[in-house]
Design an enzyme around this catalytic site. Structure first.
Site, short mmCIF file in Angstrom:
data_model
loop_
_atom_site.label_atom_id
_atom_site.label_comp_id
_atom_site.label_asym_id
_atom_site.label_seq_id
_atom_site.Cartn_x
_atom_site.Cartn_y
_atom_site.Cartn_z
N LYS A 191 -35.91 -55.93 64.25
CA LYS A 191 -35.52 -54.76 65.04
C LYS A 191 -34.05 -54.89 65.41
O LYS A 191 -33.61 -55.98 65.79
CB LYS A 191 -36.37 -54.63 66.31
CG LYS A 191 -35.97 -53.43 67.19
CD LYS A 191 -36.95 -53.20 68.31
CE LYS A 191 -36.88 -54.24 69.40
NZ LYS A 191 -35.55 -54.21 70.12
N GLU A 235 -30.69 -52.79 67.53
CA GLU A 235 -30.28 -51.74 68.46
C GLU A 235 -29.11 -50.95 67.88
O GLU A 235 -28.26 -51.52 67.19
CB GLU A 235 -29.86 -52.36 69.80
CG GLU A 235 -30.98 -53.10 70.51
CD GLU A 235 -30.53 -53.70 71.84
OE1 GLU A 235 -29.38 -53.42 72.26
OE2 GLU A 235 -31.31 -54.44 72.45
N ASP A 280 -35.49 -60.11 72.11
CA ASP A 280 -34.43 -60.94 72.69
C ASP A 280 -34.50 -60.94 74.21
O ASP A 280 -33.75 -61.67 74.87
CB ASP A 280 -33.05 -60.53 72.18
CG ASP A 280 -32.69 -59.08 72.45
OD1 ASP A 280 -33.48 -58.38 73.13
OD2 ASP A 280 -31.61 -58.65 71.99
N SER A 281 -35.43 -60.16 74.77
CA SER A 281 -35.72 -60.25 76.21
C SER A 281 -36.23 -61.64 76.57
O SER A 281 -36.30 -61.98 77.76
CB SER A 281 -36.73 -59.19 76.62
OG SER A 281 -37.87 -59.22 75.77
N ASP A 296 -36.55 -59.46 67.01
CA ASP A 296 -35.25 -58.86 67.30
C ASP A 296 -34.11 -59.56 66.56
O ASP A 296 -34.10 -60.80 66.43
CB ASP A 296 -34.95 -58.94 68.80
CG ASP A 296 -35.38 -57.68 69.54
OD1 ASP A 296 -35.70 -56.68 68.88
OD2 ASP A 296 -35.39 -57.72 70.79
N GLU A 300 -36.21 -46.55 74.51
CA GLU A 300 -36.30 -47.25 75.80
C GLU A 300 -35.59 -46.47 76.89
O GLU A 300 -34.42 -46.11 76.76
CB GLU A 300 -35.70 -48.65 75.69
CG GLU A 300 -35.81 -49.44 76.98
CD GLU A 300 -35.47 -50.91 76.84
OE1 GLU A 300 -35.51 -51.62 77.86
OE2 GLU A 300 -35.16 -51.35 75.71
#
Length: 268
Positions: free
Chosen positions: A117, A119, A48-49, A87, A186
């Site tokens: 993925k 978080e 999502d970056s 993501d 991270e």
């Protein structure tokens, strides 16, 4: 030479058992995916970056499921045989396990990605279990979790405080027990990342987490040096495309203005 190593999420644990480091790059489009597909890198992440790198958002928070699907489809077209992780963006899995299954399922069905993925730690373990039970492989993500930037107050190293470090270790073990096949760490102190990596049977993929993770991930645009203003300590730039591309554009512009382009070789 094209790498043919990681074909499925099962290979992640095998790589750890064989003490083989895992290389992952993040990319968002078919052009770079085609280049990565010809490389020896092990797998690709559609992060999502993309919201910050490609769309110019201030954070990853605005990124939608549809945007992830758009980018992941492009990457799959560029790298048809690669293992791709995509993501789950902010609020795509937070509301309920049902919404998590719906959104993760869309991503896999519509893009051809192999896994998602997410978080977060122990709080999301029931969600991880549900996704895995629905045959959706899940990669975890601990430490700096960019979707939580409004809570953490910025992009800072996580886990320096002993209580935070202990919580992160518990979260990592909980994610493993819930069924994650790997965990991204991270911006975590190196010693903490080492402890976590050694305590798990699944691999850790570091970004700013030091030398003792089981693999590493960098955004392809960052490692190629495409943003001269982005110079975090964890980043190693393997090229300086910012300057190379800018010089090429300037040369093109000058040729247009002087009439040197198009030349006799460029006409029909």
């Amino acid at each position: 030479m094209k790498n043919s190593g990681i074909k499925s999420v099962v290979d992640f644990k095998r790589y750890k058992e064989e003490k083989r480091s895992i290389s992952m790059v993040t990319c968002y489009d078919a052009a770079f995916a085609r280049i990565a597909d010809k490389s020896e890198v092990d797998c690709l992440l559609v992060g999502d970056s993309c919201g910050m790198v490609s769309a110019g958002y201030e954070s990853t928070v605005p990124v939608t499921v549809d945007e992830i699907i758009y980018h992941a489809k492009a990457v799959r077209r560029g790298a048809p045989d690669r293992l791709i992780v995509a993501d789950l963006p902010f609020l795509s899995y937070h509301e309920s396990r049902e919404s998590a299954v719906r959104n993760a399922g869309r991503i896999l069905k519509e893009t051809g990605a192999n896994a998602v993925k997410l978080e977060g730690g122990e709080y999301f373990c029931d969600t991880v279990r549900t996704l895995v039970a629905c045959s959706i492989p899940v990669m975890g993500h601990l430490g700096l979790t960019p979707q939580s930037v409004n809570v953490t107050g910025g992009y800072r190293v996580q886990g320096r405080d002993p209580k935070d470090a202990e919580r992160m270790k518990r979260d990592a073990k909980a994610l493993e027990d819930a069924g994650c096949f790997a965990i991204v760490l991270e911006m975590v102190p190196e010693n903490l990342a080492r402890e976590i990596s050694e305590s798990l049977s699944i691999p850790t993929i570091g970004i700013g987490a030091g030398r003792y993770c089981d693999g590493q991930v960098l955004v392809i645009y960052d490692l190629l040096g495409m943003n001269g203003k982005f110079n975090p300590k964890f980043l190693k730039k393997y090229a300086n495309l910012d300057e190379i591309i800018r010089n090429a554009i300037n040369e093109y512009s000058a040729d247009v203005k002087t009439g040197a382009f198009p030349g006799s070789d460029n006409v029909f």
